[in-house]
Scaffold this motif. Structure first.
Motif, PDB file in Angstrom:
ATOM      1  N   GLY A   8       0.764  -1.236   0.000  1.00 12.70           N
ATOM      2  CA  GLY A   8       0.000   0.000   0.000  1.00 12.70           C
ATOM      3  C   GLY A   8       0.792   1.282   0.000  1.00 12.70           C
ATOM      4  N   GLY A   9       2.105   1.214   0.050  1.00 12.83           N
ATOM      5  CA  GLY A   9       2.880   2.443   0.017  1.00 12.83           C
ATOM      6  C   GLY A   9       2.837   3.067  -1.361  1.00 12.83           C
ATOM      7  N   GLY A  10       3.427   4.257  -1.475  1.00 11.68           N
ATOM      8  CA  GLY A  10       3.459   4.926  -2.762  1.00 11.68           C
ATOM      9  C   GLY A  10       3.754   6.397  -2.625  1.00 11.68           C
ATOM     10  N   VAL A  11       3.481   7.112  -3.703  1.00  9.85           N
ATOM     11  CA  VAL A  11       3.713   8.553  -3.755  1.00  9.85           C
ATOM     12  C   VAL A  11       2.362   9.256  -3.810  1.00  9.85           C
ATOM     13  CG1 VAL A  11       4.776  10.439  -5.027  1.00  9.85           C
ATOM     14  CG2 VAL A  11       5.881   8.185  -4.981  1.00  9.85           C
ATOM     15  N   VAL A  12       2.211  10.279  -2.984  1.00  9.48           N
ATOM     16  CA  VAL A  12       0.950  11.017  -2.930  1.00  9.48           C
ATOM     17  C   VAL A  12       1.261  12.491  -2.673  1.00  9.48           C
ATOM     18  CG1 VAL A  12       0.651  10.623  -0.454  1.00  9.48           C
ATOM     19  CG2 VAL A  12      -1.367  11.027  -1.889  1.00  9.48           C
ATOM     20  N   ARG A  19      -3.519   4.046   2.202  1.00  7.41           N
ATOM     21  CA  ARG A  19      -3.869   2.991   3.153  1.00  7.41           C
ATOM     22  C   ARG A  19      -2.805   1.899   3.084  1.00  7.41           C
ATOM     23  NH1 ARG A  19      -8.359   1.504   6.014  1.00  7.41           N
ATOM     24  NH2 ARG A  19      -8.607  -0.710   6.509  1.00  7.41           N
ATOM     25  N   LEU A  20      -2.184   1.639   4.212  1.00  6.60           N
ATOM     26  CA  LEU A  20      -1.202   0.560   4.312  1.00  6.60           C
ATOM     27  C   LEU A  20      -1.863  -0.670   4.925  1.00  6.60           C
ATOM     28  CD1 LEU A  20       1.879   2.503   5.746  1.00  6.60           C
ATOM     29  CD2 LEU A  20       1.175   2.218   3.362  1.00  6.60           C
ATOM     30  N   SER A  21      -1.472  -1.819   4.424  1.00  4.45           N
ATOM     31  CA  SER A  21      -1.974  -3.076   4.966  1.00  4.45           C
ATOM     32  C   SER A  21      -0.809  -4.004   5.272  1.00  4.45           C
ATOM     33  CB  SER A  21      -2.925  -3.746   3.974  1.00  4.45           C
ATOM     34  OG  SER A  21      -4.078  -2.962   3.775  1.00  4.45           O
ATOM     35  N   CYS A  22      -1.021  -4.858   6.241  1.00  8.51           N
ATOM     36  CA  CYS A  22       0.010  -5.817   6.638  1.00  8.51           C
ATOM     37  C   CYS A  22      -0.676  -7.126   6.995  1.00  8.51           C
ATOM     38  CB  CYS A  22       0.784  -5.276   7.827  1.00  8.51           C
ATOM     39  SG  CYS A  22       1.959  -6.437   8.561  1.00  8.51           S
ATOM     40  N   ALA A  23      -0.185  -8.199   6.407  1.00  6.85           N
ATOM     41  CA  ALA A  23      -0.757  -9.512   6.668  1.00  6.85           C
ATOM     42  C   ALA A  23       0.288 -10.410   7.317  1.00  6.85           C
ATOM     43  CB  ALA A  23      -1.252 -10.142   5.379  1.00  6.85           C
ATOM     44  N   ALA A  24      -0.094 -11.025   8.408  1.00  7.66           N
ATOM     45  CA  ALA A  24       0.772 -12.000   9.071  1.00  7.66           C
ATOM     46  C   ALA A  24       0.411 -13.391   8.575  1.00  7.66           C
ATOM     47  CB  ALA A  24       0.598 -11.929  10.579  1.00  7.66           C
ATOM     48  N   SER A  25       1.435 -14.177   8.273  1.00  4.06           N
ATOM     49  CA  SER A  25       1.175 -15.524   7.776  1.00  4.06           C
ATOM     50  C   SER A  25       2.166 -16.510   8.381  1.00  4.06           C
ATOM     51  CB  SER A  25       1.272 -15.553   6.249  1.00  4.06           C
ATOM     52  OG  SER A  25       2.578 -15.215   5.840  1.00  4.06           O
ATOM     53  N   GLY A  26       1.861 -17.781   8.231  1.00  3.41           N
ATOM     54  CA  GLY A  26       2.724 -18.821   8.764  1.00  3.41           C
ATOM     55  C   GLY A  26       2.027 -19.589   9.854  1.00  3.41           C
ATOM     56  N   VAL A  92       9.930   5.300   5.412  1.00  5.74           N
ATOM     57  CA  VAL A  92       9.640   3.888   5.209  1.00  5.74           C
ATOM     58  C   VAL A  92       8.794   3.437   6.398  1.00  5.74           C
ATOM     59  CG1 VAL A  92      10.570   1.565   4.975  1.00  5.74           C
ATOM     60  CG2 VAL A  92      11.782   3.511   3.944  1.00  5.74           C
ATOM     61  N   TYR A  93       7.666   2.835   6.123  1.00  3.75           N
ATOM     62  CA  TYR A  93       6.743   2.388   7.162  1.00  3.75           C
ATOM     63  C   TYR A  93       6.880   0.874   7.354  1.00  3.75           C
ATOM     64  CZ  TYR A  93       4.499   6.929   7.380  1.00  3.75           C
ATOM     65  OH  TYR A  93       4.248   8.270   7.579  1.00  3.75           O
ATOM     66  N   GLN A 117       7.657   2.098   1.301  1.00  3.73           N
ATOM     67  CA  GLN A 117       7.981   3.533   1.198  1.00  3.73           C
ATOM     68  C   GLN A 117       6.710   4.354   1.013  1.00  3.73           C
ATOM     69  OE1 GLN A 117      11.145   5.202   1.263  1.00  3.73           O
ATOM     70  NE2 GLN A 117       9.829   7.017   1.338  1.00  3.73           N
ATOM     71  N   VAL A 118       6.604   5.411   1.796  1.00  2.00           N
ATOM     72  CA  VAL A 118       5.552   6.410   1.632  1.00  2.00           C
ATOM     73  C   VAL A 118       6.230   7.742   1.368  1.00  2.00           C
ATOM     74  CG1 VAL A 118       3.708   7.696   2.762  1.00  2.00           C
ATOM     75  CG2 VAL A 118       3.870   5.218   3.064  1.00  2.00           C
ATOM     76  N   THR A 119       5.900   8.349   0.249  1.00  2.00           N
ATOM     77  CA  THR A 119       6.480   9.638  -0.119  1.00  2.00           C
ATOM     78  C   THR A 119       5.357  10.640  -0.343  1.00  2.00           C
ATOM     79  OG1 THR A 119       8.368   8.576  -1.197  1.00  2.00           O
ATOM     80  CG2 THR A 119       7.944  10.871  -1.752  1.00  2.00           C
ATOM     81  N   VAL A 120       5.418  11.754   0.377  1.00  2.00           N
ATOM     82  CA  VAL A 120       4.410  12.803   0.266  1.00  2.00           C
ATOM     83  C   VAL A 120       5.074  14.033  -0.331  1.00  2.00           C
ATOM     84  CG1 VAL A 120       2.668  14.156   1.466  1.00  2.00           C
ATOM     85  CG2 VAL A 120       3.277  11.877   2.310  1.00  2.00           C
TER      86      VAL A 120
END
Length: 122
Positions: A8-12, A19-26, A92-93, A117-120
């Protein structure tokens, strides 16, 4: 093997949203607190927002009223809605979570995502 994967990171532009998302797996037994940290160039990593397994939240003063953290315990995910973004939010988030695996029940280890990376721009 437990891992966290962010997206979900990017340039804005300033004033925009991401919106950032994070998924835990395993092989996960249980997840305690989850959160988001950020690190800007030349600065230390800092807590942005955190959420407990019961839904209590904590925010850095700099993001209060602009960012919202949420989690879906059934899907083992945590999200960060970022509104009214400012150039100083550029960083960097990293997703963070305290997770007990099936190999070590009730022993919680600290896991980190790879960062996004989130760049504003102003």
């Amino acid at each position: 093997q437990v891992q966290l994967v962010e997206s979900g990171g990017g340039v804005v532009q300033a004033g925009g949203s991401l919106r950032l998302s994070c998924a835990a797996s395993g092989s996960i037994f249980s997840i305690d607190a989850m959160g988001w940290y950020r690190q800007a160039p030349g600065k230390q990593r800092e807590l942005v927002a955190a959420i407990t397994s019961s839904g209590s939240t904590n925010y850095a003063d700099s993001v209060k009223g602009r960012f919202t953290i949420s989690r879906d315990n059934a899907k083992n995910t945590v999200s960060l809605q970022m509104n009214s973004l400012k150039p100083e939010d550029t960083a960097v988030y990293y997703c963070n979570a305290f997770i007990a695996s099936m190999d070590h029940l009730y022993v919680y280890y600290d896991y980190w995502g790879q960062g996004t990376q989130v760049t504003v721009s102003s």
